[in-house]
Design an enzyme around this catalytic site. Structure first.
Site, PDB file in Angstrom:
ATOM      1  N   SER A  72      48.494  56.945   1.065  1.00 50.43           N
ATOM      2  CA  SER A  72      49.697  57.392   1.753  1.00 50.43           C
ATOM      3  C   SER A  72      49.568  58.860   2.117  1.00 50.43           C
ATOM      4  CB  SER A  72      50.915  57.161   0.858  1.00 50.43           C
ATOM      5  OG  SER A  72      51.456  58.390   0.429  1.00 50.43           O
ATOM      6  N   LYS A  73      50.148  59.206   3.268  1.00 47.70           N
ATOM      7  CA  LYS A  73      49.940  60.581   3.718  1.00 47.70           C
ATOM      8  C   LYS A  73      50.705  61.571   2.855  1.00 47.70           C
ATOM      9  CE  LYS A  73      53.045  60.137   7.661  1.00 47.70           C
ATOM     10  NZ  LYS A  73      53.052  59.954   9.098  1.00 47.70           N
ATOM     11  N   ARG A  74      51.704  61.096   2.130  1.00 44.00           N
ATOM     12  CA  ARG A  74      52.440  62.016   1.257  1.00 44.00           C
ATOM     13  C   ARG A  74      51.659  62.307  -0.016  1.00 44.00           C
ATOM     14  NH1 ARG A  74      55.872  58.687   2.633  1.00 44.00           N
ATOM     15  NH2 ARG A  74      56.005  58.587   4.233  1.00 44.00           N
ATOM     16  N   ARG A  75      50.872  61.352  -0.463  1.00 50.04           N
ATOM     17  CA  ARG A  75      50.228  61.490  -1.762  1.00 50.04           C
ATOM     18  C   ARG A  75      48.731  61.783  -1.658  1.00 50.04           C
ATOM     19  NH1 ARG A  75      51.743  56.417  -4.049  1.00 50.04           N
ATOM     20  NH2 ARG A  75      50.187  55.702  -2.566  1.00 50.04           N
ATOM     21  N   VAL A  85      44.609  61.839   3.690  1.00 53.57           N
ATOM     22  CA  VAL A  85      44.292  60.703   4.560  1.00 53.57           C
ATOM     23  C   VAL A  85      43.895  61.111   5.968  1.00 53.57           C
ATOM     24  CG1 VAL A  85      45.844  59.137   3.338  1.00 53.57           C
ATOM     25  CG2 VAL A  85      46.687  60.371   5.327  1.00 53.57           C
TER      26      VAL A  85
END
Ligand code: GLU
Length: 469
Positions: A234-237, A240
């Site tokens: 995920s791009k938040r975590r 990526v």
């Protein structure tokens, strides 16, 4: 029949490594089949799209080897709004879709659950189009929808479990499911190779193909990409963005080799292989359907191997963006006029074996270009011990008297100075290294001093000595 595949990203953020993997798989498949690769930018989510994301996709694709001009497109989904609306109208006129004015609350009140989906209330009400009325697809009550998937066999879906889904919103705008199908039809797509995340959409989309009277494409849903905790990247975590890897100094060749190993492997016990081998050996049908682990550590190790395999001139060239700070890459800590290409060329072979990503070149060579080293205080505290002041004095005197300023003489000199104090070479080197480079680790010390030169070395040793008083 000419194979036509497409890669259809939505320009809503940085370009995801999973997207890059799907793009490469499409690219190779098209090449193997003598087919065509189409790029379609799915830019219909006006609230989330930005033109710079589109440019980011194009340049990231370029970087990974899918170059502008070598594929068909880019087409933009927003330019096909007329086709999308016409298809919605056709489905309505043929009775395959109907208008619905139910609110979400009303559906929930009737079904008693927010999860049960639409209950078909408006199916036979014969509503005409009107403001606020959504157009729903009338899914068959019986039978199954069989998806022919090159990777997953034939996933089969019970039609009665597929709700009458919306194909155009209350304001008349077609939704993604329909737009995506209509574009694939318009563009003559024969094979849809895309991420597994879309598999739940596929039976609905295949029903749309059937209802519009066109033979559906062959599908291939490539595995989801996960992190070490088996969570979807995920791009938040997670890191990526392909651009982030590029700017950190991953080589495109390493990156695309690694991406192709997500769910697939070349023959033999090999992982690092030339791109031509991947193009020859890759088989979509061999892709493992289970989630693919994106192992950043492994990618890093891969990249280190690719870096070490570069001819030295290519390595020197590849480092330039980090040495000069071009484009999206942060500028180095020195001024452009402080950079010395010859000095860099002299230490480049030493650095090439030590770095895993190109951006690491900067902390390895900054001591050469800065007027005084950037001192890491923790390193300083670790290296400067009782006796370091005297050791530095001795080094200043002996280095100053050296006849020849070369790595070998420097080493022999410091070895002797250490021996007089009962210190092994490693221990004797530590204060000298920190005084000269500001760090406890780095390129081989004596070669570094040779390139730095006598005067600058002595100045730094004296400055450190002063600090120790
Ligand atoms: N635009 C969709 C996405 O970025 C792709 C849909 C598809 O490949 O069919 O996820």
């Amino acid at each position: 029949m000419t194979v036509r595949v497409r890669f259809a990203p939505s320009p809503t953020g940085m370009f995801h490594v999973g997207g890059a993997r799907s793009a490469l798989q499409n690219w190779i498949y098209a090449k193997q089949q003598g087919g065509v690769f189409v790029l379609r930018i799915e830019d219909t989510d006006a609230a989330r799209n930005k033109p710079e994301w589109t440019e980011g996709i194009l340049s990231a694709l370029d970087w990974i080897g899918i170059e502008r001009g070598s594929y068909e497109g880019p087409y933009f989904q927003s330019q096909y709004a007329g086709e999308h609306r016409a298809a919605a109208q056709r489905l309505f006129e043929s009775g395959r879709a109907y208008y619905c004015d139910c609110t979400r609350e009303a559906v929930q009140a009737r079904t008693g659950s927010q999860y049960s989906g639409y209950d078909g209330f408006c199916r036979d009400r014969g509503l005409e189009p009107g403001e606020g009325r959504a157009l729903r697809f009338r899914t068959p009550d019986e039978g199954t929808t069989v998806v022919v998937d090159l990777i997953r066999g034939e996933p089969t879906f019970e039609n009665k479990l597929i709700e009458d889904f919306v194909i155009a919103r209350g304001d008349g705008s077609p939704v993604f499911l329909l737009a995506n199908v209509v574009d694939d039809m318009t563009m003559g797509i024969t094979h849809v190779i895309r991420a597994e995340e879309h598999l739940p959409n596929t039976p609905k989309q295949q029903l749309l193909w059937d209802a519009l009277g066109v033979k559906p494409p062959v599908w291939a849903h490539v595995p989801v990409v996960v992190n070490e905790k088996r969570q979807k990247l995920s791009k938040r975590r997670d890191k990526v963005a392909l651009e982030a890897y590029r700017d950190e100094g991953y080589l495109a060749a390493a990156m695309r080799n690694y991406l192709m190993l997500l769910g697939w492997a070349p023959s033999g016990d090999r992982e690092i292989v030339p791109w031509s081998v991947i193009e020859e050996e890759f088989r979509l049908a061999e892709v493992n359907p289970s989630p693919a682990f994106f192992d950043e550590k492994k990618l890093r190790a891969f990249n280190g191997e690719y870096i070490r395999a570069l001819p030295i001139e290519e390595f020197v060239d590849a480092c330039q963006p980090w040495l000069t700070g071009t484009g999206t890459i942060a500028p180095p800590p020195w001024q452009p006029e402080e950079f010395d290409a010859d000095a860099f060329a002299a230490v480049a072979p030493l650095a090439q074996t030590r770095i895993a990503v190109l951006s690491e070149i900067v902390p390895n060579v900054d001591f050469l270009f800065l007027a005084s080293p950037l001192v890491d205080e923790a390193a300083w505290a670790k290296a400067m011990k009782e006796g370091s002041a005297e050791l530095l004095d001795a080094a200043v005197a002996a280095f100053g008297a050296l006849e020849s300023w070369d790595a070998e003489s420097l080493k022999a000199t410091l070895e002797a100075i250490g021996a007089e104090r009962g210190l092994k070479l490693g221990k004797a080197q530590a204060p000298v290294r920190v005084a000269v480079t500001g760090r406890t680790v780095g390129l081989p010390l004596f070669e570094s001093l040779e390139v730095l030169g006598r005067e600058r070395t002595l100045t730094r040793l004296r400055a450190a000595r002063t600090r120790l008083v």
